[in-house]
Scaffold this active site. Structure first.
Site, PDB file in Angstrom:
ATOM      1  N   GLN A  73      10.465  78.279   0.621  1.00 52.80           N
ATOM      2  CA  GLN A  73       9.749  77.128   1.188  1.00 52.80           C
ATOM      3  C   GLN A  73      10.238  76.856   2.606  1.00 52.80           C
ATOM      4  OE1 GLN A  73      10.283  72.862   0.331  1.00 52.80           O
ATOM      5  NE2 GLN A  73       8.147  72.867  -0.322  1.00 52.80           N
ATOM      6  N   CYS A 103       6.965  66.341   1.563  1.00 53.73           N
ATOM      7  CA  CYS A 103       8.248  65.644   1.409  1.00 53.73           C
ATOM      8  C   CYS A 103       8.287  64.415   2.314  1.00 53.73           C
ATOM      9  CB  CYS A 103       9.397  66.601   1.739  1.00 53.73           C
ATOM     10  SG  CYS A 103      10.975  65.789   1.601  1.00 53.73           S
ATOM     11  N   HIS A 176       2.016  67.493  -5.890  1.00 50.55           N
ATOM     12  CA  HIS A 176       2.815  66.471  -6.564  1.00 50.55           C
ATOM     13  C   HIS A 176       1.848  65.295  -6.744  1.00 50.55           C
ATOM     14  CE1 HIS A 176       6.681  63.790  -6.420  1.00 50.55           C
ATOM     15  NE2 HIS A 176       5.917  63.542  -7.451  1.00 50.55           N
ATOM     16  N   GLY A 216       5.028  66.825 -10.966  1.00 50.80           N
ATOM     17  CA  GLY A 216       5.350  65.400 -11.059  1.00 50.80           C
ATOM     18  C   GLY A 216       5.605  64.952 -12.472  1.00 50.80           C
ATOM     19  N   GLY A 237      10.352  70.059 -11.767  1.00 49.46           N
ATOM     20  CA  GLY A 237      11.485  69.785 -10.891  1.00 49.46           C
ATOM     21  C   GLY A 237      12.697  69.289 -11.656  1.00 49.46           C
ATOM     22  N   ARG A 238      12.868  67.981 -11.689  1.00 52.73           N
ATOM     23  CA  ARG A 238      14.109  67.387 -12.198  1.00 52.73           C
ATOM     24  C   ARG A 238      14.376  67.746 -13.651  1.00 52.73           C
ATOM     25  NH1 ARG A 238      12.371  61.683 -10.955  1.00 52.73           N
ATOM     26  NH2 ARG A 238      10.387  62.795 -11.165  1.00 52.73           N
TER      27      ARG A 238
END
Ligand code: FMN
Length: 325
Positions: A73, A103, A176, A216, A237-238
């Protein structure tokens, strides 16, 4: 009538692990590959000027045989410079690139890239075209639905954005599924704005021949399965960082791969030699491993050992688990 390509079939990015600054470095990617051989991994965002002027081996170095499929990225907004950075990335052996247009961090905005670029899709399109032309690589874009400060419907902005980048040759858009607000922190942006998955599903309907991935708050395999009814890919992601072993089955479930799934102990057994080779980096690597026993009886003990960077303690822990203690 638009020709519909069945992007979903054989699409490698059905599952991808999101780019995350300070988290998805090459050590995390080594770790993640012990859990899934198929999910597409992303680097952290690397700023375009850093690629042009910085320590390239430090910023771009990776192990193709371990980390691929891998996407680099890049953050930036100057088409000529983005093209040059893309060419360098191709020379480095990357096989796919992504441009960050989502972002909201102020650090990123001051460089005039990231989420602020949703206001100027024509600049993103020029960057994509240059990156593709100079690297010869596929270029995807990661964005949000729109900016809160832009008037009108978020999904209209998203479609307009998608039209621009698609025409410029972007074959894969990752969304996202939230709007973004420029003067809020990334955390506030993640937690204070509602998710709108439908806007991403609708985008896919409008662009059947462009791959669309949804990102998301995806935190279960059931949720992945559900989203994949409407979009080509899901980016996690998380959840992947906090509870990586929850993804242990994805190669079998979503890619039809029959290779054996490593147990948590087997993963640690493969990780220990890696830690021994990278002793000076334990403070960076150990945090990536914290989530392995998420929700398991041994989690607390395991995390204490990692927090102390105690390699001997980790070996003893593995031995105890192998003995069934
Ligand atoms: C620690 C952290 C670092 C992040 N760094 C990046 C980044 O470098 N580039 C990017 O496009 N998004 C970045 N993000 C956003 C994630 O890629 C993702 O879009 C976001 O976390 C929402 O997905 P999730 O709910 O599955 O975590 C970051 C998120 C976190 C938590």
């Amino acid at each position: 009538m638009m020709h519909q390509i069945q992007v979903k079939n054989g699409f490698q990015d059905k599952i991808s692990i999101a780019p995350m600054l300070d988290w998805t470095d090459r050590h995390f990617r080594f770790w993640m590959r012990l859990i899934s051989q198929q999910a597409v991994l992303y680097t952290e965002m690397i700023a375009c000027p850093a690629i042009l002027l910085g320590d390239r081996e430090k910023l771009l170095g990776f192990s193709p045989s371990v980390e691929e499929p891998l996407v680099l990225q890049i953050g930036g907004s100057n088409p000529k410079l983005m093209g040059q950075a893309a060419r360098i990335a191709a020379e480095y052996g990357y096989r796919a690139l992504n441009m960050n247009a989502g972002c909201p961090s102020s650090r990123v905005q001051s460089g005039q890239f990231g989420a602020v670029l949703m206001k100027t899709p024509e600049i993103v399109a020029d960057c994509v075209a240059e990156m593709k032309a100079l690297s010869g690589l596929p270029v995807s874009v990661k964005t949000r639905i729109s900016l809160l400060e832009m008037s009108g419907r978020g999904s209209d902005h998203l479609c307009r954005f998608a039209e621009y980048v698609h025409k410029a040759g972007c074959a894969h858009l990752i969304v996202h599924a939230r709007q973004a607000r420029l003067n809020w922190s990334p955390k506030d942006n993640r937690t204070r704005l509602p998710l709108d998955y439908q806007a991403v599903y609708d985008l896919k309907k409008s662009f059947p021949d462009m791959a669309v991935s949804l990102n998301g708050n995806v935190c279960s395999l059931d949720a992945v399965r559900e989203h994949l009814k409407y979009v080509d890919g899901v980016m996690i992601g998380r959840w992947a960082y906090a509870n990586p072993y929850a993804l242990a089955e994805i190669d079998a479930l979503f890619y039809g791969k029959k290779h054996p799934i490593l147990s948590r102990v087997e993963i640690l057994q493969k990780m220990i030699p890696y830690l021994e080779q990278n002793q000076e980096r334990l403070s960076v690597i150990c945090p990536h491993m914290m989530g392995l026993f998420y929700g398991q009886p041994h989690a607390k003990n395991y995390k204490q050992i990692l927090a102390a960077h105690d390699l001997k303690g980790l070996k003893d822990f593995v031995a105890r688990l192998k003995n069934g203690d």
